[in-house]
Design a protein around this motif. Structure first.
Motif, PDB file in Angstrom:
ATOM      1  N   LYS A  51       4.596  26.904 -66.003  1.00 46.80           N
ATOM      2  CA  LYS A  51       5.117  25.599 -65.592  1.00 46.80           C
ATOM      3  C   LYS A  51       5.527  24.745 -66.789  1.00 46.80           C
ATOM      4  O   LYS A  51       6.696  24.476 -66.994  1.00 46.80           O
TER       5      LYS A  51
ATOM      6  N   MET B  95       4.723  30.684 -59.724  1.00 44.02           N
ATOM      7  CA  MET B  95       4.431  29.817 -60.846  1.00 44.02           C
ATOM      8  C   MET B  95       2.967  29.955 -61.235  1.00 44.02           C
ATOM      9  O   MET B  95       2.089  29.981 -60.378  1.00 44.02           O
TER      10      MET B  95
ATOM     11  N   GLN C 129       1.599  21.997 -57.113  1.00 42.22           N
ATOM     12  CA  GLN C 129       2.229  22.036 -55.792  1.00 42.22           C
ATOM     13  C   GLN C 129       3.477  21.156 -55.748  1.00 42.22           C
ATOM     14  O   GLN C 129       4.492  21.525 -55.171  1.00 42.22           O
TER      15      GLN C 129
ATOM     16  N   ALA D  67       6.289  22.865 -57.524  1.00 44.44           N
ATOM     17  CA  ALA D  67       6.715  24.020 -56.739  1.00 44.44           C
ATOM     18  C   ALA D  67       7.549  23.571 -55.547  1.00 44.44           C
ATOM     19  O   ALA D  67       8.574  24.161 -55.224  1.00 44.44           O
ATOM     20  N   HIS D  68       7.099  22.485 -54.911  1.00 50.93           N
ATOM     21  CA  HIS D  68       7.803  21.974 -53.743  1.00 50.93           C
ATOM     22  C   HIS D  68       9.203  21.493 -54.122  1.00 50.93           C
ATOM     23  O   HIS D  68      10.180  21.772 -53.433  1.00 50.93           O
TER      24      HIS D  68
ATOM     25  N   ILE E 206       9.597  26.907 -54.914  1.00 53.39           N
ATOM     26  CA  ILE E 206       8.910  28.100 -55.407  1.00 53.39           C
ATOM     27  C   ILE E 206       7.926  28.596 -54.355  1.00 53.39           C
ATOM     28  O   ILE E 206       7.258  27.799 -53.691  1.00 53.39           O
TER      29      ILE E 206
ATOM     30  N   VAL F  98       2.107  29.456 -55.820  1.00 59.91           N
ATOM     31  CA  VAL F  98       1.621  28.744 -56.990  1.00 59.91           C
ATOM     32  C   VAL F  98       0.189  29.166 -57.286  1.00 59.91           C
ATOM     33  O   VAL F  98      -0.643  29.229 -56.378  1.00 59.91           O
TER      34      VAL F  98
END
Lengths: 69, 633
Positions: free
Chosen positions: B310, B461, B471, B474-475, B479, B482
């Motif tokens: 990340k 990730m 999160q 990722a959102h 993605i 996670v």
């Protein structure tokens, strides 16, 4: 142990690789010889007490591949 | 005696001319003595350079293709097939000439990169400007670069300011502004300003020199398919020679036996894979993507799961203070006091807070004492006679500090928005929360979309950061999976786990801290290779520009290269099969065998040249593309 790179005239046939590598690897003092076909160079690791760049270049010339530098 | 390329080209041209002359004579008076004489001269002219090569190799006890051709030509002369002898030796030489020319095209990308190498440098010595060859610059020299000049060393700007085109290193032609204290790289071009640079890396140690060396070595690394083809050729050539002897002895047909010798040359077979790889790697290098070999190229084309680090990869890696919440004191007071404590800290969150205080021009007056680092939590110190703690929630709880509902609610809200919350307590009382977030890279969302289109099934990730922050990122990017709060060794075991579950995993990170995971993955990809040698060594693929958007290009290029390689492989295998059948059924003779052989070699090279122009001029043969066809889309 020392490493040199010798520039040859453009290599065109892949069979030259085996020829040059085979012969150089048999020489005393040459630890490893690797032909870089795509850049037309030979990378040689050698023992400086047993051989020298001039001798190695001479062998390559004798095989029929003009050495540029 | 050596015959250089120029003489050989002249001999080729002359013997070609003589062949035409012989044809003219044949049309006037077929079967005349003059025709035979011309053909013999042509055969000798073209045959001598081949024979010399063969002899030189033989003297060093090496076997060569030239020997096969020499035997075939001499044999043809003996049995009186002068036309065949002349045509075969001419075609062999002419073929070599064309191969040399076209091969240069596949190597063009690297060549154009090498042409960017700086030749001269102007340095300041005893107050005077002198110009010397670039490789003679010493570490510590002051190098002067005029507007439009090429920077000859890696170093730091001492004075001046300029927009610099770093395309030679990053493949990115948008100029970057560099000023005092900034790092500049050899072979990049100063666009508009005058620069004085302190040389830090010179000659073969510069990033640019390393790139060239890396690409040269990469082009030699053999792909799996290549190893297969070479093994095949190693059996094919002697096999055909033995066959020619057997056929010759049984049928007593010397002509047929000689034809076998000519088609025994493995030309297209051996060259088909390396030319594609060289063209592909060269194209990548020109676009700031270093691919460290044919095998890596094969692996990259097969990747279906991408695992991202990340911080610094999906995000900018430069955290910023996004919100300050103070309880009982003003926001500026809180920031000032926190910065005074954190000034001693090496932690990146601490540095971010100090930076924010500096931006607000707050004066740091008090010095902390009794600084105690609470690993994994934060730090504690005495400041102005008061006990200050700066760190996460769990650290505060450990110290027995009560966190009220209001502060807790605020923290949860901040975390939901992707922030990391730093608690500040004074004498066991919460006085504020500073929120810090690392922004997502601008190009990241579009890149993720493109990656899915290139056939990547899963985007994942891995991060050491907390679940909520992870999160959120990722959102934002869409993605799929996670894994948060991981230590570096957890990242390694996660990658291993994904690999054993049958996925082809590529791990993308920004270098040093992800190095173990990068090394573990099927394909390790590092971003921004301009700084560290560690990155250059561990990763299989290096995206030189510190940008994510090169990733889809790299994957597409790898796929195109592998496709090209397959086309070449099938083509050369089919050619060999056709040649064999043709010779056995008496359809192909000496001259036509050599012609087909040379044409096939050149076609294979020309096909590879298309890759130099990638993404233009790409073909898709659905039939040959078994892999993409069988995979579920």
């Amino acid at each position: 142990m020392k490493t040199i790179r010798i520039q040859l005239e453009t290599l065109t046939c892949p069979s030259c690789i085996n020829k040059i590598e085979g012969v150089l690897n048999k020489q005393t003092g040459v630890d490893e010889a690797k032909v870089m076909f795509n850049s037309s160079k030979v990378k040689i690791t050698y023992n400086e007490e047993e051989t020298n760049p001039e001798e190695i270049s001479a062998i390559i010339e004798k095989l029929g591949y003009p050495v540029l530098s | 005696m050596n015959i250089n390329t120029k003489t050989r080209n002249i001999l080729t041209l002359v013997s070609g001319g003589l062949l035409l002359a012989a044809l003219a004579v044949y049309l006037l008076t077929p079967g005349s003595l003059a025709q035979d004489i011309i053909l013999i001269v042509a055969a000798i002219l073209a045959g001598v350079p081949i024979a010399i090569k063969a002899f030189q190799a033989l003297r060093m006890k090496a076997f060569s293709i030239d020997l096969l051709v020499t035997i075939a030509v001499v044999g043809a002369m003996i049995i009186g097939e002068y036309t065949e002898a002349a045509v075969v030796s001419f075609l062999f030489l002419f073929g070599h000439y064309l191969e040399g020319r076209t091969l240069q095209r596949t190597r063009a990308s690297l060549k154009s990169l090498m042409d960017m190498a700086p030749l001269e440098a102007t340095i300041l010595k005893n107050g005077e400007r002198i110009t010397i060859p670039a490789e003679e610059v010493q570490i510590g020299d002051h190098v002067i670069v005029q507007p439009g000049g090429r920077i000859p060393v890696d170093g730091k700007v001492i004075t001046g300011q300029s927009l610099i085109n770093q395309a030679a290193i990053t493949g990115e032609s948008v100029p970057v502004n560099k000023t005092k204290g900034d790092q500049v790289f050899s072979s990049t071009v100063s666009d508009n300003g005058y620069l004085e640079i302190l040389a830090e890396k010179v000659g073969d140690d510069t990033t640019f020199a390393k790139i060239i060396e890396l690409v040269e070595e990469a082009q030699e690394t053999k792909a799996k398919t290549q190893k297969f083809m070479e093994r095949f050729a190693a059996y094919y050539t002697p096999g055909i020679i033995i066959l020619s002897v057997i056929v010759g002895l049984i049928t007593l047909n010397v002509h047929l036996a000689l034809t076998f010798l000519v088609i025994a040359c493995p030309g297209a077979l051996v060259i088909s894979v390396p030319v594609s790889i060289v063209a592909g790697i060269g194209n990548g290098a020109k676009n700031g993507i270093l691919i460290k070999g044919g095998d890596k190229m094969e692996n990259l084309a097969k990747v279906n799961t991408l695992v991202f680090d990340k911080t610094g990869t999906l995000t900018k890696g430069k955290p910023e203070v996004t919100d300050i919440k103070a309880y009982g004191i003003s926001a500026d007071e809180l920031l000032q006091l926190t910065a005074e404590v954190e000034v001693t800290s090496e932690h990146h969150l601490g540095k971010t807070i100090v930076k924010k205080a500096e931006e607000k021009e707050l004066k740091l007056v008090h010095n902390p004492s009794d600084v105690e680092i609470m690993k994994g939590h934060g730090l504690r110190a005495m400041l102005n006679g008061q006990q200050i703690y700066v760190g996460n929630k769990s650290g505060a709880e450990k110290l027995g500090i009560a966190i009220d509902i209001e502060a807790n609610e605020y923290m949860l809200q901040q975390q939901k928005n992707g922030n990391t919350s730093v608690f500040i307590t004074r004498d066991k009382e919460v006085i504020g929360i500073i929120s810090i977030a690392d922004q997502v890279r601008e190009e990241a969302p579009a890149t993720m979309d493109q990656l899915r289109k290139t056939g990547i099934n899963d985007l994942m990730m891995l991060t050491g950061d907390n679940e909520l922050v992870a999160q959120k990122v990722a959102h934002q990017l869409g993605i799929d999976k996670v894994y948060a709060e991981l230590l570096p060794e957890d990242k390694v075991s996660k990658v291993t786990e994904l690999k054993t579950s049958g996925r082809n995993v590529a791990m993308i990170g920004d270098g040093i801290n992800d190095a173990p995971a990068i090394a573990t993955a099927d394909v390790g990809i590092a971003m921004g290779g301009t700084g560290t040698d560690v990155t250059m060594e561990t990763a299989d693929i290096i995206l030189m520009s510190d940008k994510l958007d090169k990733l889809p290009y790299a994957i597409k290029l790898a796929k195109a290269t592998i496709r090209n390689m397959k086309q070449n492989t099938y083509f050369s295998l089919i050619t060999v099969a056709l040649l064999l059948v043709g010779v056995l059924t008496d359809k192909i003779h000496l001259a036509s065998g050599m012609l087909i052989h040379e044409i096939s070699v050149i076609l294979v090279i020309v096909n590879a040249v298309r890759l130099v122009r990638f993404p233009k001029y790409q073909l898709r043969f659905k039939l040959l593309d078994f892999k993409t066809k069988t995979r579920k889309e």
